[in-house]
Design an enzyme around this catalytic site. Structure first.
Site, mmCIF file in Angstrom:
data_model
loop_
_atom_site.group_PDB
_atom_site.id
_atom_site.type_symbol
_atom_site.label_atom_id
_atom_site.label_comp_id
_atom_site.label_asym_id
_atom_site.label_seq_id
_atom_site.Cartn_x
_atom_site.Cartn_y
_atom_site.Cartn_z
ATOM 1 N N GLN A 85 -26.882 8.558 -27.621
ATOM 2 C CA GLN A 85 -26.969 7.181 -28.100
ATOM 3 C C GLN A 85 -27.712 7.158 -29.431
ATOM 4 O OE1 GLN A 85 -28.766 4.735 -25.145
ATOM 5 N NE2 GLN A 85 -28.659 2.853 -26.325
ATOM 6 N N VAL A 125 -23.750 5.945 -17.923
ATOM 7 C CA VAL A 125 -23.776 6.770 -16.713
ATOM 8 C C VAL A 125 -22.963 6.193 -15.557
ATOM 9 C CG1 VAL A 125 -25.939 5.793 -15.816
ATOM 10 C CG2 VAL A 125 -25.268 8.133 -15.212
ATOM 11 N N ALA A 153 -38.484 3.577 -12.511
ATOM 12 C CA ALA A 153 -39.740 4.278 -12.793
ATOM 13 C C ALA A 153 -40.493 3.599 -13.935
ATOM 14 C CB ALA A 153 -39.455 5.737 -13.140
ATOM 15 N N HIS A 178 -27.088 0.726 -15.725
ATOM 16 C CA HIS A 178 -28.167 1.363 -16.488
ATOM 17 C C HIS A 178 -27.943 0.956 -17.942
ATOM 18 C CE1 HIS A 178 -31.012 4.132 -18.131
ATOM 19 N NE2 HIS A 178 -30.091 4.913 -18.682
#
Length: 314
Positions: A85, A125, A153, A178
């Protein structure tokens, strides 16, 4: 697969792949670790460097650079290969370029006779996990994406920092794509055993607008990091390690991976980040949270965006 020996094959030795590889050797997770890359010299150099770290590892790992043929006896193939990216680019902007790359990679792996589990990290993803499932012909349970494990996370870390609590005691999920349409599940967020909404109600120093800003920082974290250092790789490397350990150790751990929906959350025929029980067989089951109406609408929108983006490349 060889009985008693865990073999993991990594396809892609860029920054993400090598961060994952280093964490694997650092923690001695697998007995055999193979690196595969279109740049064979790069894979060979990384394997040499990593092998020199093995004496400092908690358990020995045989490390080498190989080819798709090494996937035949692999328990797990992790794919991080693909175009990264760029600044200002969304994960979905990568879909057409990386889908072409992925179809070739998956076909090459399956030609080896691979019959293990796929773990996908390349962006976008969720879409590339779906592509892998379609191209491989493997059961849906054995094709997994990193999903929103890293987002969750980041969410826990930032909430822990705000509340001055160990992030390991923060239980909160990011679900959906995502990417830009992901969403926080505020309705199920807890600190220890106490609901976050209860903590907010009983403590004036904590405000909802602060929490909203935390989520924005979670959602946009990759953009901020890419602007400053060009790429993200440590966090996702550790996320992949966590999923790998859950698989190889048959942990039955709940992680927000990209898993295939068959009616859960009111959605079908899509890989999306949701809490799932992960073990030696892959996805044992999807944990279906009871979302509130706002969360349901945002989740449905996230899936809709993924499907619309994916349709032209399938």
């Amino acid at each position: 697969m060889k009985k008693g020996i865990n073999r993991v094959v990594l396809v892609g030795t860029g920054a993400v792949g090598c961060s994952y590889a280093y964490s694997m050797i650092n923690q001695g997770v697998a007995e055999e670790f193979v690196l595969v890359d279109v740049n064979e010299a790069k894979a060979e150099g990384e394997a040499m460097d990593l092998s020199h770290a093995v004496p400092f590892s908690p358990s020995p790992t045989k490390v080498w650079s190989g080819s798709y043929a090494d996937c035949k006896d692999a328990d797990l193939v992790v794919i991080t290969a693909g175009l990264p990216q760029k600044p200002g680019e969304t994960r979905l902007d990568l879909v057409e370029k990386n889908t072409k790359i992925f179809k070739q990679i998956v076909r090459g792996i399956m030609d080896s006779g691979f019959d293990g589990i796929f773990l996908i990290a390349t962006n976008p993803v969720d879409i590339l996990t779906y592509v892998t499932w379609k191209e491989s012909g493997l059961p849906k349970e054995r094709v997994i994406g990193s999903g929103t494990t890293l987002d969750s996370a980041r969410f826990r870390y930032m909430l822990g920092d705000y509340l001055d609590v160990d992030p390991r005691n923060v239980h909160a999920y990011i679900v959906g794509e995502h990417g830009d349409t992901e969403l926080p599940v505020w309705s199920h967020a807890t600190i220890g055993v106490q609901k976050l909404e209860t903590i907010l109600a009983n403590n004036e120093q904590y405000k909802q607008e602060d929490l909203d800003k935390i989520f924005e920082n979670v959602r946009d974290a990759a953009y901020h990091i890419i602007e400053r250092k060009g790429a993200t790789y440590y966090g996702i490397g550790m996320s992949l390690l966590r999923v790998t350990k859950a698989i190889l150790n048959n942990e039955n751990s709940v992680l927000t991976v990209s898993a295939y929906l068959e009616g859960q959350y009111g959605e079908k025929d899509a890989y999306v980040g949701v809490p799932a029980v992960i073990n030696r067989e892959g996805v044992r089951e999807i944990v279906e949270l009871e979302l509130n109406e706002e969360e349901k609408a945002k989740f449905a929108h996230s899936v809709k965006v993924l499907k619309e983006t994916m349709a032209p490349v399938l």
